[in-house]
Write a protein that holds these residues in place. Structure first.
Motif, PDB file in Angstrom:
ATOM      1  N   MET A   1     -16.086  18.738  14.672  1.00 45.82           N
ATOM      2  CA  MET A   1     -15.159  18.027  15.542  1.00 45.82           C
ATOM      3  C   MET A   1     -14.548  16.815  14.843  1.00 45.82           C
ATOM      4  O   MET A   1     -13.386  16.484  15.034  1.00 45.82           O
ATOM      5  N   LEU A   2     -15.355  16.137  14.006  1.00 44.44           N
ATOM      6  CA  LEU A   2     -14.861  14.956  13.305  1.00 44.44           C
ATOM      7  C   LEU A   2     -13.716  15.312  12.363  1.00 44.44           C
ATOM      8  O   LEU A   2     -12.757  14.551  12.228  1.00 44.44           O
ATOM      9  N   SER A   3     -13.812  16.477  11.708  1.00 40.82           N
ATOM     10  CA  SER A   3     -12.743  16.905  10.808  1.00 40.82           C
ATOM     11  C   SER A   3     -11.448  17.163  11.575  1.00 40.82           C
ATOM     12  O   SER A   3     -10.355  16.834  11.108  1.00 40.82           O
ATOM     13  N   PHE A   4     -11.578  17.733  12.752  1.00 44.78           N
ATOM     14  CA  PHE A   4     -10.407  17.997  13.593  1.00 44.78           C
ATOM     15  C   PHE A   4      -9.729  16.679  13.981  1.00 44.78           C
ATOM     16  O   PHE A   4      -8.512  16.521  13.826  1.00 44.78           O
ATOM     17  N   LEU A   5     -10.509  15.734  14.466  1.00 49.44           N
ATOM     18  CA  LEU A   5      -9.967  14.447  14.899  1.00 49.44           C
ATOM     19  C   LEU A   5      -9.420  13.648  13.723  1.00 49.44           C
ATOM     20  O   LEU A   5      -8.381  12.985  13.834  1.00 49.44           O
ATOM     21  N   LYS A   6     -10.105  13.712  12.587  1.00 45.80           N
ATOM     22  CA  LYS A   6      -9.638  13.001  11.408  1.00 45.80           C
ATOM     23  C   LYS A   6      -8.323  13.602  10.915  1.00 45.80           C
ATOM     24  O   LYS A   6      -7.430  12.869  10.466  1.00 45.80           O
ATOM     25  N   GLY A   7      -8.196  14.923  11.007  1.00 51.00           N
ATOM     26  CA  GLY A   7      -6.950  15.570  10.605  1.00 51.00           C
ATOM     27  C   GLY A   7      -5.780  15.079  11.434  1.00 51.00           C
ATOM     28  O   GLY A   7      -4.689  14.814  10.903  1.00 51.00           O
ATOM     29  N   ILE A   8      -5.986  14.951  12.729  1.00 47.24           N
ATOM     30  CA  ILE A   8      -4.933  14.442  13.609  1.00 47.24           C
ATOM     31  C   ILE A   8      -4.581  13.002  13.250  1.00 47.24           C
ATOM     32  O   ILE A   8      -3.398  12.632  13.164  1.00 47.24           O
ATOM     33  N   ALA A   9      -5.605  12.176  13.027  1.00 49.18           N
ATOM     34  CA  ALA A   9      -5.386  10.765  12.719  1.00 49.18           C
ATOM     35  C   ALA A   9      -4.644  10.594  11.395  1.00 49.18           C
ATOM     36  O   ALA A   9      -3.699   9.805  11.297  1.00 49.18           O
ATOM     37  N   VAL A  10      -5.063  11.341  10.374  1.00 53.04           N
ATOM     38  CA  VAL A  10      -4.426  11.240   9.059  1.00 53.04           C
ATOM     39  C   VAL A  10      -2.972  11.678   9.128  1.00 53.04           C
ATOM     40  O   VAL A  10      -2.081  11.005   8.592  1.00 53.04           O
ATOM     41  N   PHE A  11      -2.726  12.783   9.801  1.00 55.86           N
ATOM     42  CA  PHE A  11      -1.356  13.281   9.891  1.00 55.86           C
ATOM     43  C   PHE A  11      -0.468  12.331  10.694  1.00 55.86           C
ATOM     44  O   PHE A  11       0.699  12.113  10.345  1.00 55.86           O
ATOM     45  N   ALA A  12      -0.996  11.753  11.741  1.00 56.02           N
ATOM     46  CA  ALA A  12      -0.205  10.875  12.609  1.00 56.02           C
ATOM     47  C   ALA A  12       0.231   9.601  11.897  1.00 56.02           C
ATOM     48  O   ALA A  12       1.351   9.111  12.110  1.00 56.02           O
ATOM     49  N   ARG A  13      -0.622   9.068  11.045  1.00 52.72           N
ATOM     50  CA  ARG A  13      -0.304   7.776  10.430  1.00 52.72           C
ATOM     51  C   ARG A  13       0.321   7.892   9.041  1.00 52.72           C
ATOM     52  O   ARG A  13       0.812   6.903   8.496  1.00 52.72           O
TER      53      ARG A  13
END
Length: 229
Positions: A1-13
Protein backbone atom coordinates in the motif's frame (compact mmCIF):
# COMPACT_ATOMS: atom_id res chain seq x y z
CA UNK A 1 0.00 0.00 0.00
CA UNK A 2 2.87 2.38 0.78
CA UNK A 3 4.24 1.99 -2.75
CA UNK A 4 0.84 2.84 -4.20
CA UNK A 5 0.48 5.97 -2.07
CA UNK A 6 4.09 7.01 -2.65
CA UNK A 7 3.57 6.63 -6.40
CA UNK A 8 0.64 9.02 -6.27
CA UNK A 9 2.57 11.51 -4.13
CA UNK A 10 5.67 11.44 -6.34
CA UNK A 11 3.69 11.85 -9.53
CA UNK A 12 1.55 14.67 -8.12
CA UNK A 13 4.46 16.82 -7.00
CA UNK A 14 6.92 16.11 -9.83
CA UNK A 15 5.72 18.01 -12.88
CA UNK A 16 8.54 16.63 -14.96
CA UNK A 17 6.81 13.27 -14.92
CA UNK A 18 3.63 14.76 -16.36
CA UNK A 19 5.32 15.33 -19.70
CA UNK A 20 5.98 11.60 -20.05
CA UNK A 21 2.38 10.72 -19.21
CA UNK A 22 0.01 12.69 -21.37
CA UNK A 23 0.42 10.70 -24.60
CA UNK A 24 -0.16 7.19 -23.17
CA UNK A 25 -2.83 8.61 -20.89
CA UNK A 26 -4.60 10.16 -23.88
CA UNK A 27 -4.58 6.84 -25.71
CA UNK A 28 -5.80 4.96 -22.65
CA UNK A 29 -8.64 7.46 -22.12
CA UNK A 30 -9.66 7.27 -25.76
CA UNK A 31 -9.63 3.47 -25.57
CA UNK A 32 -11.79 3.60 -22.44
CA UNK A 33 -14.35 5.86 -24.10
CA UNK A 34 -14.51 3.66 -27.21
CA UNK A 35 -14.92 0.48 -25.17
CA UNK A 36 -17.55 2.11 -22.97
CA UNK A 37 -19.51 3.42 -25.96
CA UNK A 38 -19.31 0.13 -27.85
CA UNK A 39 -20.53 -1.77 -24.82
CA UNK A 40 -23.44 0.56 -24.15
CA UNK A 41 -24.54 0.64 -27.80
CA UNK A 42 -24.07 -2.98 -28.81
CA UNK A 43 -23.36 -5.32 -25.88
CA UNK A 44 -25.68 -4.11 -23.11
CA UNK A 45 -28.89 -4.15 -25.24
CA UNK A 46 -28.16 -7.69 -26.40
CA UNK A 47 -27.46 -8.92 -22.88
CA UNK A 48 -30.76 -7.46 -21.69
CA UNK A 49 -32.71 -9.06 -24.52
CA UNK A 50 -31.06 -12.45 -24.07
CA UNK A 51 -30.96 -12.52 -20.27
CA UNK A 52 -33.50 -14.15 -17.93
CA UNK A 53 -34.22 -10.78 -16.30
CA UNK A 54 -36.51 -9.95 -19.21
CA UNK A 55 -38.92 -12.80 -18.45
CA UNK A 56 -38.84 -12.06 -14.74
CA UNK A 57 -39.78 -8.42 -14.90
CA UNK A 58 -41.71 -8.17 -18.13
CA UNK A 59 -41.98 -4.67 -19.66
CA UNK A 60 -39.72 -3.11 -17.06
CA UNK A 61 -36.94 -5.58 -17.79
CA UNK A 62 -35.24 -3.46 -20.40
CA UNK A 63 -34.94 -0.45 -18.10
CA UNK A 64 -33.79 -2.43 -15.07
CA UNK A 65 -31.47 -4.63 -17.10
CA UNK A 66 -30.00 -1.73 -19.02
CA UNK A 67 -29.17 0.17 -15.85
CA UNK A 68 -27.66 -2.91 -14.18
CA UNK A 69 -25.53 -3.90 -17.14
CA UNK A 70 -24.54 -0.29 -17.80
CA UNK A 71 -23.22 0.08 -14.25
CA UNK A 72 -21.39 -3.22 -14.49
CA UNK A 73 -19.86 -2.20 -17.81
CA UNK A 74 -18.57 1.06 -16.33
CA UNK A 75 -16.40 -1.00 -14.00
CA UNK A 76 -15.57 -3.75 -16.50
CA UNK A 77 -14.31 -1.17 -19.01
CA UNK A 78 -11.44 -0.31 -16.65
CA UNK A 79 -10.27 -3.92 -16.64
CA UNK A 80 -10.63 -4.25 -20.42
CA UNK A 81 -8.52 -1.14 -20.97
CA UNK A 82 -5.86 -2.52 -18.64
CA UNK A 83 -5.89 -5.89 -20.40
CA UNK A 84 -5.55 -4.37 -23.87
CA UNK A 85 -2.91 -1.92 -22.70
CA UNK A 86 -0.66 -4.88 -21.91
CA UNK A 87 0.19 -4.76 -25.61
CA UNK A 88 1.83 -1.35 -25.37
CA UNK A 89 2.31 -0.64 -21.66
CA UNK A 90 6.02 -1.50 -21.62
CA UNK A 91 6.58 0.81 -24.62
CA UNK A 92 4.36 3.74 -23.59
CA UNK A 93 5.16 3.78 -19.88
CA UNK A 94 8.85 2.86 -20.10
CA UNK A 95 10.21 6.40 -20.13
CA UNK A 96 7.96 7.50 -17.26
CA UNK A 97 9.11 4.53 -15.18
CA UNK A 98 12.79 5.28 -15.80
CA UNK A 99 12.55 9.02 -15.09
CA UNK A 100 10.47 8.38 -11.97
CA UNK A 101 12.99 5.88 -10.61
CA UNK A 102 15.84 8.31 -11.28
CA UNK A 103 14.01 11.14 -9.52
CA UNK A 104 13.30 9.01 -6.44
CA UNK A 105 16.51 7.01 -6.08
CA UNK A 106 19.05 9.02 -8.07
CA UNK A 107 19.69 6.22 -10.58
CA UNK A 108 17.83 3.64 -12.61
CA UNK A 109 18.86 0.55 -14.61
CA UNK A 110 18.53 1.08 -18.34
CA UNK A 111 19.31 -2.25 -19.95
CA UNK A 112 16.15 -3.00 -21.89
CA UNK A 113 16.06 -6.01 -24.24
CA UNK A 114 15.63 -5.59 -27.98
CA UNK A 115 12.36 -5.07 -29.83
CA UNK A 116 11.85 -8.78 -30.46
CA UNK A 117 11.98 -9.65 -26.77
CA UNK A 118 9.84 -6.63 -25.89
CA UNK A 119 7.16 -7.61 -28.39
CA UNK A 120 7.29 -11.24 -27.23
CA UNK A 121 6.96 -10.06 -23.63
CA UNK A 122 3.90 -7.97 -24.53
CA UNK A 123 2.31 -10.89 -26.37
CA UNK A 124 2.79 -13.23 -23.40
CA UNK A 125 1.38 -10.69 -20.96
CA UNK A 126 -1.59 -10.19 -23.26
CA UNK A 127 -2.22 -13.93 -23.12
CA UNK A 128 -1.96 -13.80 -19.34
CA UNK A 129 -4.44 -10.91 -19.30
CA UNK A 130 -6.86 -12.97 -21.39
CA UNK A 131 -6.54 -15.85 -18.92
CA UNK A 132 -7.29 -13.56 -15.98
CA UNK A 133 -10.23 -12.15 -17.93
CA UNK A 134 -11.67 -15.63 -18.47
CA UNK A 135 -11.40 -16.29 -14.75
CA UNK A 136 -13.22 -13.01 -14.09
CA UNK A 137 -16.04 -14.13 -16.39
CA UNK A 138 -16.35 -17.39 -14.46
CA UNK A 139 -16.92 -15.38 -11.30
CA UNK A 140 -19.09 -12.74 -12.98
CA UNK A 141 -21.84 -13.55 -10.47
CA UNK A 142 -19.75 -11.55 -7.99
CA UNK A 143 -20.57 -8.44 -10.01
CA UNK A 144 -18.03 -5.61 -10.05
CA UNK A 145 -15.87 -7.37 -7.48
CA UNK A 146 -14.82 -9.96 -10.08
CA UNK A 147 -13.64 -7.21 -12.40
CA UNK A 148 -11.93 -5.38 -9.52
CA UNK A 149 -10.07 -8.52 -8.47
CA UNK A 150 -8.92 -9.12 -12.05
CA UNK A 151 -7.81 -5.49 -12.38
CA UNK A 152 -5.89 -5.78 -9.11
CA UNK A 153 -4.03 -8.89 -10.28
CA UNK A 154 -3.11 -7.39 -13.65
CA UNK A 155 -2.22 -3.95 -12.28
CA UNK A 156 0.71 -5.19 -10.22
CA UNK A 157 2.17 -7.01 -13.22
CA UNK A 158 1.49 -4.34 -15.85
CA UNK A 159 2.62 -1.31 -13.88
CA UNK A 160 5.84 -2.95 -12.71
CA UNK A 161 6.64 -4.47 -16.12
CA UNK A 162 8.50 -1.41 -17.53
CA UNK A 163 10.85 -1.39 -14.53
CA UNK A 164 11.48 -5.12 -14.83
CA UNK A 165 12.17 -4.89 -18.55
CA UNK A 166 14.91 -2.32 -17.87
CA UNK A 167 16.45 -5.03 -15.70
CA UNK A 168 16.11 -7.55 -18.54
CA UNK A 169 13.48 -9.49 -16.64
CA UNK A 170 10.55 -10.38 -18.83
CA UNK A 171 7.43 -12.53 -18.65
CA UNK A 172 6.99 -15.07 -17.08
CA UNK A 173 9.89 -14.19 -14.75
CA UNK A 174 8.03 -10.94 -13.96
CA UNK A 175 5.47 -13.01 -12.06
CA UNK A 176 7.83 -12.94 -9.10
CA UNK A 177 6.44 -9.46 -8.41
CA UNK A 178 3.52 -11.21 -6.71
CA UNK A 179 5.93 -12.40 -4.02
CA UNK A 180 7.16 -8.92 -3.13
CA UNK A 181 6.40 -7.36 0.23
CA UNK A 182 4.20 -4.62 -1.27
CA UNK A 183 2.28 -6.89 -3.65
CA UNK A 184 -0.93 -7.38 -1.67
CA UNK A 185 -1.26 -3.76 -0.57
CA UNK A 186 -0.63 -2.47 -4.09
CA UNK A 187 -3.18 -4.86 -5.59
CA UNK A 188 -5.84 -3.98 -3.01
CA UNK A 189 -5.44 -0.26 -3.74
CA UNK A 190 -5.58 -0.80 -7.51
CA UNK A 191 -8.65 -3.01 -7.15
CA UNK A 192 -10.48 -0.36 -5.13
CA UNK A 193 -9.61 2.40 -7.60
CA UNK A 194 -10.75 0.22 -10.50
CA UNK A 195 -14.30 0.37 -9.12
CA UNK A 196 -14.42 4.07 -10.03
CA UNK A 197 -15.28 4.67 -13.70
CA UNK A 198 -12.49 6.47 -15.62
CA UNK A 199 -10.61 7.35 -12.40
CA UNK A 200 -8.62 4.15 -12.73
CA UNK A 201 -7.50 5.12 -16.24
CA UNK A 202 -6.55 8.63 -15.16
CA UNK A 203 -4.56 7.20 -12.24
CA UNK A 204 -2.46 4.93 -14.46
CA UNK A 205 0.64 7.19 -14.56
CA UNK A 206 0.75 7.35 -10.77
CA UNK A 207 0.32 3.56 -10.59
CA UNK A 208 3.24 3.13 -13.02
CA UNK A 209 5.36 5.12 -10.57
CA UNK A 210 4.05 2.95 -7.75
CA UNK A 211 4.78 -0.24 -9.68
CA UNK A 212 8.29 1.01 -10.34
CA UNK A 213 8.77 1.52 -6.61
CA UNK A 214 7.54 -2.02 -5.93
CA UNK A 215 10.12 -3.38 -8.37
CA UNK A 216 12.95 -1.17 -7.11
CA UNK A 217 12.38 -2.08 -3.49
CA UNK A 218 12.39 -5.78 -4.35
CA UNK A 219 15.25 -5.83 -6.87
CA UNK A 220 18.91 -4.88 -6.77
CA UNK A 221 19.94 -1.86 -8.80
CA UNK A 222 22.20 -3.99 -10.96
CA UNK A 223 20.16 -5.24 -13.94
CA UNK A 224 19.55 -8.93 -14.28
CA UNK A 225 21.10 -10.51 -17.39
CA UNK A 226 18.59 -13.30 -17.82
CA UNK A 227 14.90 -13.23 -18.57
CA UNK A 228 14.51 -16.29 -16.39
CA UNK A 229 16.25 -14.90 -13.31
Amino acid sequence: MLSFLKGIAVFARNRRLWGYSWKPLLWATLLYVLILAAGQLFLVPRLVEAGPIKSWLGPSARIVGSVAFALLWLVAANFIVLAISSIFSSFFWGKLSKVAEESIYGSAPDDEPGWIISIWDSALRLGYSALVGICALIFIWLGPFASAAAAAILSLLEFSAPAYLRRRVWFPAQLKVYKTREAIGFMVCCGIVSLAPLLFVLAMPAMVVGGTIVCREAETVKPCRSGNA
